[in-house]
Scaffold this motif. Sequence first.
Motif, PDB file in Angstrom:
ATOM      1  N   THR A 247      -1.904   5.318  13.062  1.00 46.41           N
ATOM      2  CA  THR A 247      -0.998   6.168  12.840  1.00 46.41           C
ATOM      3  C   THR A 247      -1.321   7.118  12.210  1.00 46.41           C
ATOM      4  O   THR A 247      -0.645   7.728  11.714  1.00 46.41           O
ATOM      5  N   GLY A 248      -2.455   7.521  11.410  1.00 47.64           N
ATOM      6  CA  GLY A 248      -3.356   8.300  11.129  1.00 47.64           C
ATOM      7  C   GLY A 248      -2.867   8.585   9.478  1.00 47.64           C
ATOM      8  O   GLY A 248      -2.833   9.557   8.856  1.00 47.64           O
ATOM      9  N   HIS A 249      -3.112   7.023   9.044  1.00 48.34           N
ATOM     10  CA  HIS A 249      -2.947   7.239   7.086  1.00 48.34           C
ATOM     11  C   HIS A 249      -4.101   7.110   6.468  1.00 48.34           C
ATOM     12  O   HIS A 249      -4.459   6.177   7.121  1.00 48.34           O
ATOM     13  N   LEU A 250      -4.131   6.915   5.078  1.00 50.81           N
ATOM     14  CA  LEU A 250      -4.519   6.800   4.395  1.00 50.81           C
ATOM     15  C   LEU A 250      -3.963   5.529   3.109  1.00 50.81           C
ATOM     16  O   LEU A 250      -2.479   6.331   2.746  1.00 50.81           O
ATOM     17  N   GLY A 251      -3.739   4.638   3.106  1.00 55.03           N
ATOM     18  CA  GLY A 251      -2.745   3.925   2.440  1.00 55.03           C
ATOM     19  C   GLY A 251      -4.297   3.185   0.788  1.00 55.03           C
ATOM     20  O   GLY A 251      -5.710   2.825   0.495  1.00 55.03           O
ATOM     21  N   PHE A 252      -3.105   2.748  -0.705  1.00 52.09           N
ATOM     22  CA  PHE A 252      -3.999   2.473  -1.381  1.00 52.09           C
ATOM     23  C   PHE A 252      -2.894   1.320  -2.394  1.00 52.09           C
ATOM     24  O   PHE A 252      -1.856   1.593  -1.762  1.00 52.09           O
ATOM     25  N   ARG A 253      -3.754   0.880  -2.366  1.00 59.98           N
ATOM     26  CA  ARG A 253      -2.961  -0.705  -3.825  1.00 59.98           C
ATOM     27  C   ARG A 253      -4.153  -0.700  -4.965  1.00 59.98           C
ATOM     28  O   ARG A 253      -5.723  -0.919  -4.105  1.00 59.98           O
TER      29      ARG A 253
ATOM     30  N   PHE B 127       0.724  -1.052   0.077  1.00 61.64           N
ATOM     31  CA  PHE B 127      -0.305  -0.055  -0.145  1.00 61.64           C
ATOM     32  C   PHE B 127       0.726   1.352   0.172  1.00 61.64           C
ATOM     33  O   PHE B 127       1.960   0.856   0.821  1.00 61.64           O
ATOM     34  N   SER B 128       0.703   2.286  -0.698  1.00 56.19           N
ATOM     35  CA  SER B 128       0.670   3.583  -0.384  1.00 56.19           C
ATOM     36  C   SER B 128       0.289   4.461   0.136  1.00 56.19           C
ATOM     37  O   SER B 128      -0.426   3.520   0.324  1.00 56.19           O
ATOM     38  N   ARG B 129       1.379   5.082   1.469  1.00 59.29           N
ATOM     39  CA  ARG B 129       0.183   5.953   2.837  1.00 59.29           C
ATOM     40  C   ARG B 129       0.667   7.367   2.730  1.00 59.29           C
ATOM     41  O   ARG B 129       1.822   7.842   2.169  1.00 59.29           O
ATOM     42  N   LEU B 130      -0.224   7.810   3.000  1.00 62.57           N
ATOM     43  CA  LEU B 130      -0.740   9.062   3.356  1.00 62.57           C
ATOM     44  C   LEU B 130      -1.034   9.202   4.183  1.00 62.57           C
ATOM     45  O   LEU B 130      -1.695   9.473   4.659  1.00 62.57           O
ATOM     46  N   GLU B 131      -0.294  10.647   5.119  1.00 56.90           N
ATOM     47  CA  GLU B 131      -0.164  10.799   6.222  1.00 56.90           C
ATOM     48  C   GLU B 131      -1.351  12.190   5.975  1.00 56.90           C
ATOM     49  O   GLU B 131      -1.554  12.917   5.077  1.00 56.90           O
TER      50      GLU B 131
END
Length: 202
Positions: free
Chosen positions: A186-192, A57-61
């Motif tokens: 951790t406060g992230h959204l992730g995408f795959r 997953f790519s993750r963005l804070e």
Amino acid sequence: GFQGIVGMALRGHKDNHGLFSPLFQLEQGWSRSYVVRTSSARSTLVLGPSAEDVAGFSRLELPKQPKHKVSPEGGVAYDDNALVVCATIDDVALEGGCEQSSIDTGSTATRWNTSAPPKDKLDKHEELVGGHTFRATLPGGFDWSVKVSDKPMPSVDSIKLSTKKDKGNVGMPFFEQYNVLFDGDTGHLGFRAHGAPTPQTA
């Protein structure tokens, strides 16, 4: 009883209206993270995902919301509407096409706001007609596109544009192509992307 939508967002609320995500009210020991895997064929909700579940997953804070809460007991809230997504139609940028967007299953259509909708590409209901391609990009997150069929289907390729000031929402059509990680720990959204190779985990 009450009226409202009990959703699964990471964002919280200032007022004590009593509507909170049920996932943040589970017994202690449960992770505040989950993965939404949605498609027209099969959908799953993974609670407390393992390292293998979130590999690739790519993750963005996300920014914190210090004055908000996600459960009656409080808890850290994160603004999952804060990510700025840019949109095009047939590779032409929409007027004001970059905006804060929801990544939310609560809409069967992708809903986007623009100050100058391309009326020649929309039907009378402001829905993108067949043959055109809608693309949404989030740097470091995703590059998603969908070509609208001759008969657009809800949750698959329904794209609606308007001049309203509400936040955009990629909606269910996005989830047809991407798995989404909501990480409340951790406060992230992730995408795959669906079908993307999963890295081996130790």
